[in-house]
Design a protein around this motif. Structure first.
Motif, PDB file in Angstrom:
ATOM      1  N   GLY A 605       0.783  -1.228   0.000  1.00  0.00           N
ATOM      2  CA  GLY A 605       0.000   0.000   0.000  1.00  0.00           C
ATOM      3  C   GLY A 605       0.813   1.275   0.000  1.00  0.00           C
ATOM      4  O   GLY A 605       0.235   2.367   0.066  1.00  0.00           O
ATOM      5  N   THR A 606       2.149   1.193  -0.071  1.00  0.00           N
ATOM      6  CA  THR A 606       2.966   2.404  -0.128  1.00  0.00           C
ATOM      7  C   THR A 606       3.041   2.905  -1.575  1.00  0.00           C
ATOM      8  O   THR A 606       2.541   2.262  -2.503  1.00  0.00           O
ATOM      9  CB  THR A 606       4.387   2.135   0.401  1.00  0.00           C
ATOM     10  N   ARG A 607       3.713   4.037  -1.770  1.00  0.00           N
ATOM     11  CA  ARG A 607       3.874   4.604  -3.114  1.00  0.00           C
ATOM     12  C   ARG A 607       5.253   4.319  -3.702  1.00  0.00           C
ATOM     13  O   ARG A 607       5.686   4.998  -4.643  1.00  0.00           O
ATOM     14  CB  ARG A 607       3.620   6.113  -3.060  1.00  0.00           C
ATOM     15  N   TYR A 652      -4.329  -4.565  -7.473  1.00  0.00           N
ATOM     16  CA  TYR A 652      -5.642  -4.452  -8.106  1.00  0.00           C
ATOM     17  C   TYR A 652      -5.686  -3.180  -8.942  1.00  0.00           C
ATOM     18  O   TYR A 652      -5.204  -2.120  -8.513  1.00  0.00           O
ATOM     19  CB  TYR A 652      -6.748  -4.437  -7.058  1.00  0.00           C
ATOM     20  N   ASN A 653      -6.258  -3.290 -10.127  1.00  0.00           N
ATOM     21  CA  ASN A 653      -6.407  -2.118 -10.981  1.00  0.00           C
ATOM     22  C   ASN A 653      -7.576  -1.280 -10.498  1.00  0.00           C
ATOM     23  O   ASN A 653      -8.649  -1.810 -10.190  1.00  0.00           O
ATOM     24  CB  ASN A 653      -6.627  -2.548 -12.441  1.00  0.00           C
ATOM     25  N   HIS A 654      -7.385   0.002 -10.409  1.00  0.00           N
ATOM     26  CA  HIS A 654      -8.419   0.894  -9.898  1.00  0.00           C
ATOM     27  C   HIS A 654      -9.618   0.930 -10.847  1.00  0.00           C
ATOM     28  O   HIS A 654      -9.473   0.835 -12.065  1.00  0.00           O
ATOM     29  CB  HIS A 654      -7.866   2.303  -9.696  1.00  0.00           C
ATOM     30  N   GLY A 655     -10.785   1.048 -10.274  1.00  0.00           N
ATOM     31  CA  GLY A 655     -12.000   1.094 -11.077  1.00  0.00           C
ATOM     32  C   GLY A 655     -12.878  -0.104 -10.793  1.00  0.00           C
ATOM     33  O   GLY A 655     -12.915  -0.625  -9.683  1.00  0.00           O
ATOM     34  N   ASN A 656     -13.556  -0.592 -11.789  1.00  0.00           N
ATOM     35  CA  ASN A 656     -14.538  -1.647 -11.637  1.00  0.00           C
ATOM     36  C   ASN A 656     -13.878  -3.017 -11.433  1.00  0.00           C
ATOM     37  O   ASN A 656     -13.077  -3.468 -12.254  1.00  0.00           O
ATOM     38  CB  ASN A 656     -15.436  -1.670 -12.882  1.00  0.00           C
ATOM     39  N   SER A 657     -14.227  -3.692 -10.359  1.00  0.00           N
ATOM     40  CA  SER A 657     -13.639  -5.001 -10.079  1.00  0.00           C
ATOM     41  C   SER A 657     -14.221  -6.092 -10.966  1.00  0.00           C
ATOM     42  O   SER A 657     -13.720  -7.222 -10.952  1.00  0.00           O
ATOM     43  CB  SER A 657     -13.876  -5.367  -8.606  1.00  0.00           C
ATOM     44  N   HIS A 658     -15.274  -5.770 -11.750  1.00  0.00           N
ATOM     45  CA  HIS A 658     -15.878  -6.774 -12.621  1.00  0.00           C
ATOM     46  C   HIS A 658     -15.387  -6.667 -14.065  1.00  0.00           C
ATOM     47  O   HIS A 658     -15.863  -7.398 -14.929  1.00  0.00           O
ATOM     48  CB  HIS A 658     -17.400  -6.669 -12.571  1.00  0.00           C
ATOM     49  N   SER A 664      -3.181  -7.089 -11.662  1.00  0.00           N
ATOM     50  CA  SER A 664      -1.982  -7.180 -12.498  1.00  0.00           C
ATOM     51  C   SER A 664      -0.849  -7.827 -11.722  1.00  0.00           C
ATOM     52  O   SER A 664      -0.764  -7.705 -10.493  1.00  0.00           O
ATOM     53  CB  SER A 664      -1.531  -5.787 -12.968  1.00  0.00           C
ATOM     54  N   GLY A 665       0.035  -8.502 -12.471  1.00  0.00           N
ATOM     55  CA  GLY A 665       1.202  -9.123 -11.867  1.00  0.00           C
ATOM     56  C   GLY A 665       2.426  -8.231 -11.979  1.00  0.00           C
ATOM     57  O   GLY A 665       2.349  -7.068 -12.391  1.00  0.00           O
ATOM     58  N   THR A 666       3.587  -8.784 -11.664  1.00  0.00           N
ATOM     59  CA  THR A 666       4.846  -8.049 -11.660  1.00  0.00           C
ATOM     60  C   THR A 666       5.864  -8.774 -12.536  1.00  0.00           C
ATOM     61  O   THR A 666       5.932 -10.005 -12.513  1.00  0.00           O
ATOM     62  CB  THR A 666       5.386  -7.933 -10.217  1.00  0.00           C
ATOM     63  N   ARG A 667       6.646  -8.031 -13.281  1.00  0.00           N
ATOM     64  CA  ARG A 667       7.675  -8.623 -14.140  1.00  0.00           C
ATOM     65  C   ARG A 667       8.856  -9.104 -13.295  1.00  0.00           C
ATOM     66  O   ARG A 667       9.275  -8.457 -12.339  1.00  0.00           O
ATOM     67  CB  ARG A 667       8.155  -7.618 -15.176  1.00  0.00           C
ATOM     68  N   VAL A 668       9.403 -10.246 -13.708  1.00  0.00           N
ATOM     69  CA  VAL A 668      10.540 -10.851 -12.998  1.00  0.00           C
ATOM     70  C   VAL A 668      11.644 -11.119 -14.018  1.00  0.00           C
ATOM     71  O   VAL A 668      11.642 -12.164 -14.681  1.00  0.00           O
ATOM     72  CB  VAL A 668      10.122 -12.165 -12.298  1.00  0.00           C
ATOM     73  N   PRO A 669      12.604 -10.199 -14.184  1.00  0.00           N
ATOM     74  CA  PRO A 669      13.642 -10.343 -15.212  1.00  0.00           C
ATOM     75  C   PRO A 669      14.836 -11.173 -14.747  1.00  0.00           C
ATOM     76  O   PRO A 669      15.995 -10.783 -14.935  1.00  0.00           O
ATOM     77  CB  PRO A 669      14.040  -8.888 -15.476  1.00  0.00           C
ATOM     78  N   PHE A 670      14.591 -12.295 -14.084  1.00  0.00           N
ATOM     79  CA  PHE A 670      15.660 -13.187 -13.651  1.00  0.00           C
ATOM     80  C   PHE A 670      15.072 -14.574 -13.493  1.00  0.00           C
ATOM     81  O   PHE A 670      13.871 -14.779 -13.621  1.00  0.00           O
ATOM     82  CB  PHE A 670      16.297 -12.702 -12.344  1.00  0.00           C
ATOM     83  N   LYS A 671      15.907 -15.539 -13.237  1.00  0.00           N
ATOM     84  CA  LYS A 671      15.468 -16.921 -13.076  1.00  0.00           C
ATOM     85  C   LYS A 671      14.745 -17.057 -11.729  1.00  0.00           C
ATOM     86  O   LYS A 671      15.384 -17.151 -10.681  1.00  0.00           O
ATOM     87  CB  LYS A 671      16.665 -17.874 -13.139  1.00  0.00           C
ATOM     88  N   ILE A 672      13.420 -17.085 -11.767  1.00  0.00           N
ATOM     89  CA  ILE A 672      12.639 -17.144 -10.533  1.00  0.00           C
ATOM     90  C   ILE A 672      12.902 -18.434  -9.770  1.00  0.00           C
ATOM     91  O   ILE A 672      12.790 -18.486  -8.544  1.00  0.00           O
ATOM     92  CB  ILE A 672      11.127 -16.989 -10.849  1.00  0.00           C
TER      93      ILE A 672
END
Length: 902
Positions: A605-607, A652-658, A664-672
């Protein structure tokens, strides 16, 4: 006292160092080993002191000295490990330079640590002299009579002979239920448990009924025993015999029980005496779950309608009936109006509350949260306060009042019994909860991860730390030390909170023990050198706090915190927990890499827009939470976090939850898959060969993936097949037109509990019918042509079914099954014209929601068969359905209309 728990925690740390870091300890290994043995002896002595409830000033001073020594030892260990691991973390030329040039510094450090440990050991050796000096030696072998006298003084108000009718406001319903169970015509022996937290009015309620002449006339004999005063079965049986005899004036039998004091003889006397009698036994304040098994041999079921009634603070005790027919009555807090009436009755002697005191009185009543004991005691205290300033002083300093005002000593004593009865690992876990603000909803998973990071959770063979910690939480809830506020679909606690009065008690203990301190602007922050700090106001410069180097946990419950000072980080080298959830901070300092001991970092929840590139140096980090931040991509350094167990990073993307892509997920530019210990990963974007890598991450229990395409099917299903421990799975397609291809999955993960699929499905996956442990299913924008219901109707544990734009057919037919379903959500079904529910389907459903079903002309046919349905939610475009067929929904308690934005 929590000092014994502090020592146990420290012993665990030393054991871990001896076991895992023996090579690093070198010549000081023996000093650590000897110190551990001394600490174990000190802990045993403290446990005796705690059990005896000793309270002299000398004893308090002695315990405080022991606690301070324990903290010094913890600092020494952490400082040494911090330095050694810093040296070992160097690589390449830096490591070679260290090995050839700076080795003397390691020897110098070991020498310095050895000197400190020797000083500590020297101090410990004179502790027996301290005990003599402070008069503490009476602990060993001392009589417990003073302790029993003390406990009797605590229970004097709760005795049935001191019942006050005006303390029973709001207990009419419970009274009738309890009377009904006691006086029904059932001839079987019945065990009745009345469960509630300390001070909830259990004993007062039971005492009122016990003293009722109508009730007593239904029984041949009766007895009331306060179990917490009895140390053995023999004493309890003698007390029962004396109580029975006193009621019937049979003094000869009472004398016989004294002369025949063996367990066997007492059992014979009791069973012979009760064999032809209908009896009532009240066992007040039961703590031991094994009590009933220990005494039922002397309380025969003679089929005459006898009743055993017990009161307990522990739900587990109340639920344990060992094969005997039983009832449980849970005492609920007073309602707001009832609590207000009881408080005013005591504070204003039956008169109405003066208008100028109304706001302060309301605040005090709120703090009591419906607890009768606290309302009566606080009301009595405030009856002597006449000025507004006196009232405001009590409101602002309730913690001090609980510790120093004799009129509230009784409340504190009653609640302390619950704390003192906690097993040692649970004492720290309970105190830790007071770091959260008043009335704060503490999420279960957050709390569990914090306890683990702090080292409070004991290691148990073949059980994960998370499972052990969850057991701790469930026990605190069962003991009424924490209150469940939210539950998930399977009925497990999702969030809990502390009762305000219990929180004040925990704060007073924590401050005394230097366990933690909460800064809320009312005290100077530098007054307490606590190990944990929770900042809940912006009116303080943290850098002025002189105890920062001792801090192990730092919470910042601040909405207005723009940055985290670099200079502050340098003072927090031993920090284990940094929790900045919901603060407005935009950037983490680069210097955070020096926090080598950090186990838990919460930025939810931080910026914050990015993590420091050197975050990989936090080698001990176990939990990284960047949920609902502005971070779109992880730095490559995260791959170096080899101890990471929880990586939480969805937003969560702001706006309508439906809408389709509501998260959205997060990009992982390494061998997870470098993160071998990772258990929770929610969730990442599917890029490159990341899906194939997941197949080797066999420790995963929760996984979320976004940006999936139809061509990923083979790799995706192959990876999921390897994840045998998976309990939570979230899969989201690249866009609303993309198909989620799942047919290649030969079988589902065996223990899958939650399944969320976002994207089009060509058909219902063939493995749906094998989800025997599934409790929650959410299909979002699946737009199936095929009827889903026959494939999932027989799932034995499905409790929540949420379908959003999941079906494009015209009819849903619930013909059978769904035996455990409690909630059903149907949203965005534009073609749906009819819903049919046959009798017997969904027998336990409690909530039904219908939203944006424009073609639906009537309420579900058969809705009248859903006798347990108590909530019906309808979007505004469906509100007319109730008016058309109101007779079918008369049994539903709550019908709500809401506005849905699509």
């Amino acid at each position: 006292m929590a000092t014994a728990a502090i020592l146990q925690h420290l012993i665990d740390i030393i054991l871990s160092a001896l076991k895992n870091e023996a090579s690093l300890l070198g010549g000081i290994y023996d000093k650590f080993y000897n110190l551990r043995r001394e600490l174990e002896s000190m802990k045993s002595f403290l446990e005796d002191a705690e059990r005896k409830q000793l309270k002299s000033e000398g004893e308090k001073t002695w315990v405080a000295n022991v606690r301070d020594i324990a903290y010094q030892v913890e600092d020494i260990i952490d400082e040494f490990m911090y330095f050694v691991h810093q040296q070992h973390s160097r690589g390449g030329f830096s490591q070679l330079f260290h090995q050839t040039v700076r080795i003397p510094k390691v020897f110098w450090l070991r020498h310095r640590i050895a000197s400190k440990l020797q000083n500590i050991n020297n101090i410990i050796k004179v502790i027996p002299e301290w005990r003599d000096r402070y008069g503490v030696n009476n602990v060993e072998g001392g009589s417990s009579s003073n302790y029993l006298d003390h406990k009797w003084s605590l229970y004097r108000r709760d005795s049935p002979f001191f019942i006050k009718e005006d303390d029973l406001i709001g207990k009419e319903e419970e009274t009738q239920v309890l009377k009904g169970w006691l006086m029904d015509r059932d001839l079987q022996q019945i065990l009745i448990s009345v469960v509630g937290m300390g001070g909830s009015g259990k004993t007062t309620l039971v005492g009122k009924i016990y003293n009722n002449e109508t009730v007593k006339r239904r029984f041949d004999c009766y007895a009331w025993i306060t179990v917490s005063q009895s140390n053995t079965r023999e004493e309890l049986f003698r007390s029962l015999i004396n109580e029975f005899c006193q009621g019937r004036k049979e003094h000869q039998l009472s004398s016989l029980s004294k002369s025949n004091s063996s367990f066997k003889n007492l059992v014979v006397i009791l069973t012979e005496y009760l064999k032809d009698k209908k009896y009532l036994v009240v066992l007040d304040d039961v703590w031991d779950i094994n009590l009933w098994d220990a005494i039922n041999v002397a309380l025969p079921d003679n089929k005459l309608g006898s009743r055993i009634l017990l009161t307990t603070r522990n739900k587990d005790v109340g639920s344990f009936s060992s094969g005997v027919r039983s009832h449980i009555l849970s005492i609920q807090p007073l309602k707001k109006s009832e609590a207000w009436d009881l408080f005013c009755q005591k504070a204003f002697l039956g008169e109405s509350c003066p208008s100028e005191l109304a706001s302060l009185a309301t605040e005090l009543v709120k703090k009591c949260e419906g607890l009768p004991l606290a309302l009566v005691a606080l009301g009595g205290l405030m009856s002597s306060k006449k000025s507004i300033s006196d009232w405001r002083s009590v409101c602002n300093n309730l913690n001090w009042q609980l510790n120093n005002n004799h009129m509230l000593e009784f409340v504190k004593s009653i609640l302390l019994l619950s704390f003192n009865d906690l097993p040692y690992p649970l004492k720290h876990c309970f105190l830790y909860c007071c770091l959260f603000p008043e009335d704060y909803l503490i999420r279960r998973k957050r709390l569990i991860r914090l306890w683990i990071a702090e080292g409070f959770v004991q290691q148990v063979n073949r059980i994960t730390p998370e499972e052990v910690a969850e057991n701790y939480l469930m026990e605190l809830i069962a003991r009424s030390m924490l209150q469940v506020v939210l539950q998930n679909q399977s009925g497990r606690p999702k969030a809990c909170k502390m009762h305000d009065i219990l929180r004040e008690l925990a704060l007073s203990i924590s401050e005394r023990e230097k366990f933690c301190i909460v800064y809320n602007g009312r005290i100077a922050i530098e007054e307490c050198k606590a190990r944990r700090l929770s900042v809940q106001t912006t009116n303080e410069d943290l850098e002025s706090y002189h105890g920062m180097s001792q801090i192990r946990s730092l919470f910042m419950f601040l909405m207005h915190l723009s940055s985290f000072p670099n200079t502050l980080v340098s003072k927090l080298k031993l920090l284990r927990v940094l929790d900045l959830e919901d603060a407005t901070i935009e950037k983490l300092p680069d210097g955070i890499n020096i926090l080598f001991n950090l186990r838990y970092l919460n930025l939810k929840g931080t910026r914050v827009t990015e993590l420091p590139k050197n975050i990989g140096k936090l080698r001990n980090l176990e939990t990284l939470n960047i949920k609902e931040t502005l971070i779109r991509e992880l730095p490559k350094g995260v791959a170096e976090l080899q101890n990471l167990r929880n990586l939480i990073m969805y937003r969560y993307n702001h706006g309508n939850s439906h809408q389709f892509q509501y998260a959205s997920g997060t990009r992982v530019p390494f061998k997870i898959n470098k993160l071998k210990k990772l258990q929770v990963m929610s969730f990442i974007e599917a890029e490159g060969d990341v899906i194939r890598q997941l197949g080797s991450m066999t420790q995963l229990t929760r996984m979320g993936i976004s940006n999936l395409r139809a061509g990923d099917e083979e790799d995706l299903c192959s990876s999921i097949l390897n994840l045998k421990k998976l309990r939570y799975l979230f899969l989201m397609a690249h866009n609303e037109a993309e198909f989620l291809q799942m047919d290649a999955l030969l079988s589902s993960p065996p223990h899958l509990d939650k399944l969320i699929l976002v994207g089009r499905l060509k058909r219902v996956p063939h493995w749906f019918c094998s989800l025997k442990y599934l409790t929650y299913l959410y299909l979002h924008w699946s737009r199936l042509n095929e009827d889903l219901l026959p494939h999932i109707a027989a799932l034995p544990h499905l409790g929540n079914l949420d379908l959003d734009n999941a079906f494009i057919g015209e009819e849903l037919h619930f013909s059978k099954g769904f035996t455990k379903l409690r909630s059903l959500w149907l949203t965005n079904f534009p073609q749906l014209r009819a819903i049919t529910i046959e009798k017997g389907a969904m027998p336990d459903i409690q909530l039904l929601s219908l939203a944006s079903c424009a073609a639906l002309d009537l309420l579900p046919q058969g809705i009248e068969f859903l006798t347990n349905l108590h909530t019906l939610l309808l979007s505004s475009d469906s509100s007319s359905l109730v008016e058309k067929d109101h007779s079918k929904v008369q049994h539903i308690q709550k019908i709500e209309i809401f506005q849905l934005i699509l």
